[in-house]
Design an enzyme around this catalytic site. Sequence first.
Site, mmCIF file in Angstrom:
data_model
loop_
_atom_site.group_PDB
_atom_site.id
_atom_site.type_symbol
_atom_site.label_atom_id
_atom_site.label_comp_id
_atom_site.label_asym_id
_atom_site.label_seq_id
_atom_site.Cartn_x
_atom_site.Cartn_y
_atom_site.Cartn_z
ATOM 1 N N ASN A 21 -4.875 5.373 11.541
ATOM 2 C CA ASN A 21 -4.964 5.733 10.118
ATOM 3 C C ASN A 21 -5.967 6.860 10.001
ATOM 4 O O ASN A 21 -7.045 6.777 10.594
ATOM 5 C CB ASN A 21 -5.506 4.572 9.272
ATOM 6 C CG ASN A 21 -4.507 3.458 9.130
ATOM 7 O OD1 ASN A 21 -3.388 3.561 9.610
ATOM 8 N ND2 ASN A 21 -4.917 2.384 8.488
ATOM 9 N N GLU A 78 3.232 7.785 -12.887
ATOM 10 C CA GLU A 78 3.221 7.088 -11.595
ATOM 11 C C GLU A 78 4.456 6.215 -11.400
ATOM 12 O O GLU A 78 5.046 6.211 -10.329
ATOM 13 C CB GLU A 78 2.005 6.142 -11.506
ATOM 14 C CG GLU A 78 0.716 6.777 -11.086
ATOM 15 C CD GLU A 78 -0.427 5.764 -11.043
ATOM 16 O OE1 GLU A 78 -1.211 5.821 -10.102
ATOM 17 O OE2 GLU A 78 -0.541 4.918 -11.952
ATOM 18 N N LYS A 115 -0.301 6.422 -15.829
ATOM 19 C CA LYS A 115 0.495 5.222 -15.543
ATOM 20 C C LYS A 115 1.979 5.524 -15.714
ATOM 21 O O LYS A 115 2.804 5.143 -14.894
ATOM 22 C CB LYS A 115 0.048 4.138 -16.526
ATOM 23 C CG LYS A 115 0.000 2.747 -16.032
ATOM 24 C CD LYS A 115 -1.249 2.346 -15.311
ATOM 25 C CE LYS A 115 -1.599 3.256 -14.196
ATOM 26 N NZ LYS A 115 -2.837 2.985 -13.527
ATOM 27 N N ARG A 133 0.808 -1.214 0.000
ATOM 28 C CA ARG A 133 0.000 0.000 0.000
ATOM 29 C C ARG A 133 0.847 1.272 0.000
ATOM 30 O O ARG A 133 0.313 2.358 -0.185
ATOM 31 C CB ARG A 133 -0.903 -0.001 1.237
ATOM 32 C CG ARG A 133 -1.876 -1.156 1.230
ATOM 33 C CD ARG A 133 -2.450 -1.353 2.589
ATOM 34 N NE ARG A 133 -3.338 -0.268 2.932
ATOM 35 C CZ ARG A 133 -4.649 -0.315 2.815
ATOM 36 N NH1 ARG A 133 -5.222 -1.402 2.373
ATOM 37 N NH2 ARG A 133 -5.404 0.692 3.146
HETATM 38 N N1 HGA Z 1 -2.112 11.355 10.173
HETATM 39 C C1 HGA Z 1 -1.297 10.245 10.589
HETATM 40 C C2 HGA Z 1 -1.697 8.980 9.859
HETATM 41 C C3 HGA Z 1 -1.591 9.141 8.354
HETATM 42 C C4 HGA Z 1 -2.318 8.107 7.513
HETATM 43 O O1 HGA Z 1 -3.358 7.519 7.871
HETATM 44 N N2 HGA Z 1 -1.824 7.844 6.269
HETATM 45 O O2 HGA Z 1 -2.450 6.943 5.430
HETATM 46 C C5 HGA Z 1 0.177 10.552 10.404
HETATM 47 O O3 HGA Z 1 0.551 11.442 9.620
HETATM 48 O O4 HGA Z 1 0.978 9.892 11.050
#
Ligand code: HGA
Length: 646
Positions: free
Chosen positions: A99, A526, A523, A27
């Site tokens: 998150n 990226e 693409k 991810r």
């Molecule tokens: N805001 C938090 C988590 C970031 C997040 O979920 N990224 O996908 C940070 O910056 O640590």
Amino acid sequence: MCGIVGAASLRNVTPILLEGLKRLEYRGYDSAGIAVALAGQLQRERETGKVAELEAKLARREVKGQLGIAHTRWATHGKPSRYNAHPHMSNASVAVVHNGIIENHESLRSSLQQQGYTFHSETDTEVIAHLFDHHYRQAEAPDAEQRLLSAFRTTLSFLHGAYALGIIHIEHPESLLCARMGSPLVIGEGSEEHFIASDPLALLQVTDRFIYLEEGDHALVTRDACRIYEALGSDPRAEQARQSMPMTTTGQPAGSDPKAVLEWSEVQRPVVRYEHGDQVADKGEYRHFMLKEIHEQPRALKATLEGKVSDEGRLLTSILGPGADALLASVKQVQIVSCGTSYHAGLVARYWLEGLAGLPCAVEIASEFRYRHVVVPEGTLFVTISQSGETADTLAALRFAKTAGYLATLAICNVPGSSLVRESDLRLLTNAGPEIGVASTKAFTTQLAALLWLSVALGRERLGEERVASLMSDLAALPEQVERVLDLEPTIEALAARFASKHHTLFLGRGPHYPVAMEGALKLKEISYIHAEAYAAGELKHGPLALVDDDMPVVTVAPSDELLEKLKSNLQEVRARGGQLINFVCEHAGLEDGEGVHNLLLPKVADEVAPIVYSVPLQLLSYHVALVKGTDVDKPRNLAKSVTVE
Ligand code: HGA
């Protein structure tokens, strides 16, 4: 994007957490960390870079225990660094993984500082750890568990923004707290053990049974049980939609007031078996997931169409959900909302929805749509498109749309249990199987196939039986046609060498192949980091022609359709300025190689399916250019899969 894993077990959870983090690596992330409770202590390790580096650190210092949380971070607040990596702690007694984004973190930070808390990071997340510690110290409750839950609920009531959370406390070495608001979270059920994760893929090595938390849920998870609570008395989704607006109705930025006090009630959520098998860790014979996924397209397209057409060529619209037929019959126009690659799929679909179904169609980027004062024409079907079904902006747009007077909502998505699917009235699953490469490939072409099917379903009456049957057979022929295009890979690889020293590229297309060109350009940028812009070929002389010289490769998408002759004139304009043409062209188009003109000949296919077939060589081109450039194909810099933050 960030990933969360947590576990409560009788065995040492560190290897489970590390394996979970590795499974979330695809991810995209910049640092990783772990916190485990053992013998009255919270042990924490964090490291920048790859999970392997955290693992190496853990090999030097044993971190073991039966309760723990872990995280891969993709920074939103505060640069990627060890001190910003999660878990964040407060007073050595609370550890938090998060998150999402806490929008009122600044006001919370200053009030916590006034109360004596010292901050060790620049993140928004750290406020959660201190807030929890503060409320835990203040909480009065009849027993230890009630105290923990009460502190958690009060903490949640102060958070404005989006979160998936995992929290452990030193005085509760068997309890894992978790909550979801705007970022996905699942609970995994094992035998005498329970887990949490932001994505079921992280836990497939230990379980295939999952409970998907709903928006606003929180839970107390131990190895033997999980108790889930939903909020009563206020709709957490409406609350979240309100919070996602940058200003309150009084014109003030969202502040640090707690939300209205909520009542909580324990709730049973269904346990869902994950049915796609555990294919995540396996690249098979391929060098990269992206290449594997490009080659999986014939199979994925077949899977997308399965169950949607009867043996006699009849459209099986019941697959969309109950009442689909009556709903489709009353659609007067379509609004599509999505992001990135899925937005390009929507732009292609507009040509089908208007051309085949005769329905006006608007397509918009979710992050723009959700903040606009939209006017909703009567009878408008609201369609979202997302690979993961967790794309934060798309999900927020859907929640807003549900209050805005649309006829119905329909999600086109690759993940059956995702929020988008669960929260939409109708669903059209693409069934492409897990997509791991950050740059979307099979998710895009299967979205296109699903959208073409939907356009025919909406236009059935208008098109008539014979035309519907012929379009269905065009769709059915796709897997074989894509297979033939994949056989051209060696020629495309040779073309890719021409991009080795280039810094800029133009992509041109007309009609539905303009958004195909946009996706080709996306693409390329990226994964190869070459600057690429797509233009409708007719726009060339309104500006971009100024960029063309003999150092500029111009990639064109040129199927043999009614716009071919016009496109050929545009190609002349490029050649006249010395531009190097790389044409992805129908073998019957009558274009010939020459100085500065390189044609990749593609089989003649039906006009409607051409955008799907022509997307594939563009994916292969980007892949091979990235190989020439030596970039990280599956995890390009700064990017993440499944964009779960706004
Ligand atoms: N805001 C938090 C988590 C970031 C997040 O979920 N990224 O996908 C940070 O910056 O640590």
